[in-house]
Design a protein around this motif. Structure first.
Motif, PDB file in Angstrom:
ATOM      1  N   ARG A 188      11.747  15.123  70.644  1.00 23.67           N
ATOM      2  CA  ARG A 188      10.675  15.928  71.235  1.00 23.67           C
ATOM      3  C   ARG A 188       9.572  16.253  70.238  1.00 23.67           C
ATOM      4  O   ARG A 188       8.469  16.635  70.632  1.00 23.67           O
ATOM      5  CB  ARG A 188      11.239  17.229  71.815  1.00 23.67           C
ATOM      6  CG  ARG A 188      11.805  18.195  70.776  1.00 23.67           C
ATOM      7  CD  ARG A 188      12.385  19.431  71.471  1.00 23.67           C
ATOM      8  NE  ARG A 188      11.380  20.168  72.194  1.00 23.67           N
ATOM      9  CZ  ARG A 188      10.645  21.153  71.678  1.00 23.67           C
ATOM     10  NH1 ARG A 188      10.807  21.499  70.397  1.00 23.67           N
ATOM     11  NH2 ARG A 188       9.765  21.797  72.407  1.00 23.67           N
ATOM     12  N   PHE A 189       9.845  16.095  68.943  1.00 21.49           N
ATOM     13  CA  PHE A 189       8.835  16.331  67.918  1.00 21.49           C
ATOM     14  C   PHE A 189       8.016  15.080  67.620  1.00 21.49           C
ATOM     15  O   PHE A 189       7.091  15.129  66.814  1.00 21.49           O
ATOM     16  CB  PHE A 189       9.500  16.814  66.622  1.00 21.49           C
ATOM     17  CG  PHE A 189      10.282  18.088  66.786  1.00 21.49           C
ATOM     18  CD1 PHE A 189       9.649  19.317  66.853  1.00 21.49           C
ATOM     19  CD2 PHE A 189      11.658  18.049  66.884  1.00 21.49           C
ATOM     20  CE1 PHE A 189      10.367  20.491  66.998  1.00 21.49           C
ATOM     21  CE2 PHE A 189      12.399  19.215  67.023  1.00 21.49           C
ATOM     22  CZ  PHE A 189      11.741  20.443  67.093  1.00 21.49           C
ATOM     23  N   GLY A 190       8.387  13.951  68.243  1.00 15.19           N
ATOM     24  CA  GLY A 190       7.708  12.697  67.954  1.00 15.19           C
ATOM     25  C   GLY A 190       8.264  11.974  66.761  1.00 15.19           C
ATOM     26  O   GLY A 190       7.666  11.000  66.282  1.00 15.19           O
ATOM     27  N   ASN A 191       9.415  12.421  66.252  1.00 17.52           N
ATOM     28  CA  ASN A 191      10.072  11.732  65.143  1.00 17.52           C
ATOM     29  C   ASN A 191      10.739  10.465  65.670  1.00 17.52           C
ATOM     30  O   ASN A 191      11.460  10.500  66.670  1.00 17.52           O
ATOM     31  CB  ASN A 191      11.115  12.638  64.498  1.00 17.52           C
ATOM     32  CG  ASN A 191      10.518  13.938  63.994  1.00 17.52           C
ATOM     33  OD1 ASN A 191       9.344  13.997  63.641  1.00 17.52           O
ATOM     34  ND2 ASN A 191      11.325  14.991  63.967  1.00 17.52           N
ATOM     35  N   CYS A 192      10.525   9.354  64.980  1.00 16.56           N
ATOM     36  CA  CYS A 192      10.991   8.046  65.440  1.00 16.56           C
ATOM     37  C   CYS A 192      12.247   7.654  64.671  1.00 16.56           C
ATOM     38  O   CYS A 192      12.215   7.489  63.452  1.00 16.56           O
ATOM     39  CB  CYS A 192       9.886   7.008  65.232  1.00 16.56           C
ATOM     40  SG  CYS A 192       8.352   7.429  66.103  1.00 16.56           S
ATOM     41  N   ARG A 193      13.340   7.469  65.399  1.00 14.64           N
ATOM     42  CA  ARG A 193      14.652   7.324  64.784  1.00 14.64           C
ATOM     43  C   ARG A 193      15.145   5.876  64.867  1.00 14.64           C
ATOM     44  O   ARG A 193      15.023   5.229  65.899  1.00 14.64           O
ATOM     45  CB  ARG A 193      15.633   8.278  65.463  1.00 14.64           C
ATOM     46  CG  ARG A 193      15.158   9.714  65.365  1.00 14.64           C
ATOM     47  CD  ARG A 193      16.087  10.709  66.008  1.00 14.64           C
ATOM     48  NE  ARG A 193      15.967  10.730  67.462  1.00 14.64           N
ATOM     49  CZ  ARG A 193      16.490  11.701  68.221  1.00 14.64           C
ATOM     50  NH1 ARG A 193      17.177  12.683  67.675  1.00 14.64           N
ATOM     51  NH2 ARG A 193      16.334  11.670  69.524  1.00 14.64           N
ATOM     52  N   THR A 194      15.718   5.409  63.768  1.00 17.64           N
ATOM     53  CA  THR A 194      16.257   4.055  63.694  1.00 17.64           C
ATOM     54  C   THR A 194      17.731   4.116  63.296  1.00 17.64           C
ATOM     55  O   THR A 194      18.272   5.183  62.998  1.00 17.64           O
ATOM     56  CB  THR A 194      15.514   3.192  62.663  1.00 17.64           C
ATOM     57  OG1 THR A 194      15.983   3.512  61.344  1.00 17.64           O
ATOM     58  CG2 THR A 194      14.010   3.406  62.736  1.00 17.64           C
ATOM     59  N   LEU A 195      18.356   2.935  63.246  1.00 13.56           N
ATOM     60  CA  LEU A 195      19.740   2.821  62.797  1.00 13.56           C
ATOM     61  C   LEU A 195      19.833   2.249  61.384  1.00 13.56           C
ATOM     62  O   LEU A 195      20.907   1.863  60.939  1.00 13.56           O
ATOM     63  CB  LEU A 195      20.533   1.944  63.767  1.00 13.56           C
ATOM     64  CG  LEU A 195      20.582   2.417  65.224  1.00 13.56           C
ATOM     65  CD1 LEU A 195      21.374   1.441  66.074  1.00 13.56           C
ATOM     66  CD2 LEU A 195      21.146   3.826  65.340  1.00 13.56           C
ATOM     67  N   ILE A 196      18.711   2.203  60.681  1.00 14.76           N
ATOM     68  CA  ILE A 196      18.700   1.708  59.305  1.00 14.76           C
ATOM     69  C   ILE A 196      19.382   2.733  58.405  1.00 14.76           C
ATOM     70  O   ILE A 196      18.986   3.903  58.375  1.00 14.76           O
ATOM     71  CB  ILE A 196      17.264   1.441  58.827  1.00 14.76           C
ATOM     72  CG1 ILE A 196      16.616   0.340  59.677  1.00 14.76           C
ATOM     73  CG2 ILE A 196      17.246   1.062  57.345  1.00 14.76           C
ATOM     74  CD1 ILE A 196      15.131   0.136  59.394  1.00 14.76           C
ATOM     75  N   ARG A 197      20.407   2.308  57.665  1.00 13.53           N
ATOM     76  CA  ARG A 197      21.193   3.215  56.826  1.00 13.53           C
ATOM     77  C   ARG A 197      20.797   3.093  55.359  1.00 13.53           C
ATOM     78  O   ARG A 197      20.304   2.057  54.907  1.00 13.53           O
ATOM     79  CB  ARG A 197      22.687   2.895  56.977  1.00 13.53           C
ATOM     80  CG  ARG A 197      23.182   2.995  58.411  1.00 13.53           C
ATOM     81  CD  ARG A 197      23.313   4.431  58.845  1.00 13.53           C
ATOM     82  NE  ARG A 197      23.681   4.549  60.254  1.00 13.53           N
ATOM     83  CZ  ARG A 197      24.035   5.682  60.836  1.00 13.53           C
ATOM     84  NH1 ARG A 197      24.085   6.795  60.120  1.00 13.53           N
ATOM     85  NH2 ARG A 197      24.325   5.718  62.128  1.00 13.53           N
ATOM     86  N   ARG A 198      21.076   4.151  54.631  1.00 12.99           N
ATOM     87  CA  ARG A 198      20.722   4.197  53.215  1.00 12.99           C
ATOM     88  C   ARG A 198      21.338   3.042  52.428  1.00 12.99           C
ATOM     89  O   ARG A 198      20.709   2.448  51.556  1.00 12.99           O
ATOM     90  CB  ARG A 198      21.168   5.536  52.621  1.00 12.99           C
ATOM     91  CG  ARG A 198      20.653   5.792  51.216  1.00 12.99           C
ATOM     92  CD  ARG A 198      21.182   7.116  50.682  1.00 12.99           C
ATOM     93  NE  ARG A 198      20.815   8.235  51.533  1.00 12.99           N
ATOM     94  CZ  ARG A 198      19.663   8.896  51.438  1.00 12.99           C
ATOM     95  NH1 ARG A 198      18.767   8.517  50.540  1.00 12.99           N
ATOM     96  NH2 ARG A 198      19.407   9.915  52.233  1.00 12.99           N
ATOM     97  N   GLU A 199      22.591   2.714  52.767  1.00 15.73           N
ATOM     98  CA  GLU A 199      23.283   1.671  52.018  1.00 15.73           C
ATOM     99  C   GLU A 199      22.713   0.272  52.273  1.00 15.73           C
ATOM    100  O   GLU A 199      23.044  -0.679  51.566  1.00 15.73           O
ATOM    101  CB  GLU A 199      24.779   1.683  52.337  1.00 15.73           C
ATOM    102  CG  GLU A 199      25.122   1.480  53.792  1.00 15.73           C
ATOM    103  CD  GLU A 199      25.231   2.771  54.579  1.00 15.73           C
ATOM    104  OE1 GLU A 199      25.877   2.755  55.640  1.00 15.73           O
ATOM    105  OE2 GLU A 199      24.654   3.812  54.136  1.00 15.73           O
ATOM    106  N   GLN A 200      21.844   0.136  53.268  1.00 19.94           N
ATOM    107  CA  GLN A 200      21.220  -1.153  53.552  1.00 19.94           C
ATOM    108  C   GLN A 200      19.917  -1.367  52.787  1.00 19.94           C
ATOM    109  O   GLN A 200      19.353  -2.462  52.838  1.00 19.94           O
ATOM    110  CB  GLN A 200      20.957  -1.271  55.052  1.00 19.94           C
ATOM    111  CG  GLN A 200      22.213  -1.269  55.906  1.00 19.94           C
ATOM    112  CD  GLN A 200      21.900  -1.203  57.385  1.00 19.94           C
ATOM    113  OE1 GLN A 200      21.170  -0.311  57.841  1.00 19.94           O
ATOM    114  NE2 GLN A 200      22.436  -2.140  58.153  1.00 19.94           N
ATOM    115  N   LEU A 201      19.437  -0.343  52.104  1.00 14.51           N
ATOM    116  CA  LEU A 201      18.145  -0.445  51.440  1.00 14.51           C
ATOM    117  C   LEU A 201      18.177  -1.472  50.312  1.00 14.51           C
ATOM    118  O   LEU A 201      19.159  -1.585  49.579  1.00 14.51           O
ATOM    119  CB  LEU A 201      17.732   0.908  50.874  1.00 14.51           C
ATOM    120  CG  LEU A 201      17.533   2.044  51.883  1.00 14.51           C
ATOM    121  CD1 LEU A 201      17.063   3.291  51.171  1.00 14.51           C
ATOM    122  CD2 LEU A 201      16.568   1.647  52.983  1.00 14.51           C
ATOM    123  N   PRO A 202      17.089  -2.209  50.136  1.00 15.22           N
ATOM    124  CA  PRO A 202      17.056  -3.243  49.095  1.00 15.22           C
ATOM    125  C   PRO A 202      16.743  -2.713  47.713  1.00 15.22           C
ATOM    126  O   PRO A 202      16.796  -3.471  46.739  1.00 15.22           O
ATOM    127  CB  PRO A 202      15.940  -4.173  49.581  1.00 15.22           C
ATOM    128  CG  PRO A 202      15.011  -3.277  50.340  1.00 15.22           C
ATOM    129  CD  PRO A 202      15.897  -2.252  51.000  1.00 15.22           C
TER     130      PRO A 202
END
Length: 270
Positions: A188-202
């Motif tokens: 409701r705040f317009g925050n856009c949520r994904t399933l990208i996890r911290r451990e996947q970061l390059p």
């Protein structure tokens, strides 16, 4: 197959019913008729009408916050009255009662131990069953029976959990120096949520470039206060996945972001 389960006395309720009409109250009444001492917690009834994906996401963000033994009722059911199955699922000690239309997608992806049953025993339904209100006449009564102590095996016929319907969600893909995944929900705040996890970061968070549509950010921050008011930011939200927001604003409206748009996280060019 894991079937041992003891009810906690708590029933959560997620739906697209809204609160203008009496639908939510009717379902609760049926549950309480069969389990008068149960506690019913509303997760949300503001899922957009027939939006199974949003219902699945809301259910997935909530269930782990409750104790083992909780019953989770979820009804977002555009196929009500059709041949779609009514099912109960036991996932890591939590029971789920819902239509087999993909609502359990994220729960099934996260759970370690899963068993399932088809709710095909009409003697446990509220009669007569309205073909357009299975929340009241099928799912609600089953929740009440489970909350009162009836076993999962008593209310349905075992089925292969692998046969449960899963939504066709584009997976998060990590390749080389980038990770790409879709926006799966906008709050409701317009925050856009994904399933990208911290451990996947390059790479380290502060050295990454995040792009979605016309928005490009450098670095992932910890919280909203790490940027100035009105500025966009990327951070890991309470559901564990990467989110895009605007401090004191609405990222979806400001940057014309929509569910399904891809978010790319990559090493910044030096």
């Amino acid at each position: 197959m894991l079937t041992t389960w003891r009810p906690s006395g708590i029933v959560t309720f997620t739906s697209d019913y809204g609160v203008r009409d009496s639908y939510v109250a009717q379902v609760k009444g049926v549950i309480l008729e069969r389990a008068p001492t149960s506690t019913i917690i509303d997760v949300t009834h503001e899922v957009a009408a027939q939006d199974i994906l949003e219902g699945a996401f809301q259910l997935a963000t909530a269930w782990r916050a409750f104790p083992v033994g909780t019953i989770h009722l979820a009804v977002v059911d555009p196929g009500v009255g059709s041949e779609r199955r009514a099912v109960s699922i036991l996932a890591d000690g939590h029971a789920f009662v819902l239509p087999d239309n993909g609502l359990a997608t994220f729960v099934l992806a996260e759970a370690h131990q899963v068993a399932a049953w088809s709710l095909d025993r009409s003697e446990w339904f509220r009669q007569p069953v309205a073909p357009t209100f299975h929340g009241r006449d099928i799912f609600g009564p089953i929740c009440g029976l489970l909350a009162s102590g009836m076993s999962l095996a008593e209310v349905g016929t075992p089925l292969d959990p692998a046969s449960l319907v899963k939504l066709p969600i584009q997976p998060v893909i990590a390749s080389g120096g980038s990770v790409v995944g879709p926006i799966v929900s906008i709050d409701r705040f317009g925050n856009c949520r994904t399933l990208i996890r911290r451990e996947q970061l390059p790479d380290e968070s502060e050295t990454l470039c995040i792009r979605c549509g016309q928005l490009e950010l450098l670095g992932i921050v910890r919280t909203f206060a790490d940027v100035a008011p009105g500025m966009p930011l990327a951070y890991f939200g309470s559901h564990g996945g990467l989110e895009i927001a605007v401090r004191d604003g609405n990222a979806a409206a400001t940057w014309h972001l929509e569910r399904g748009m891809l978010v790319e996280v990559r090493r910044a060019v030096t």
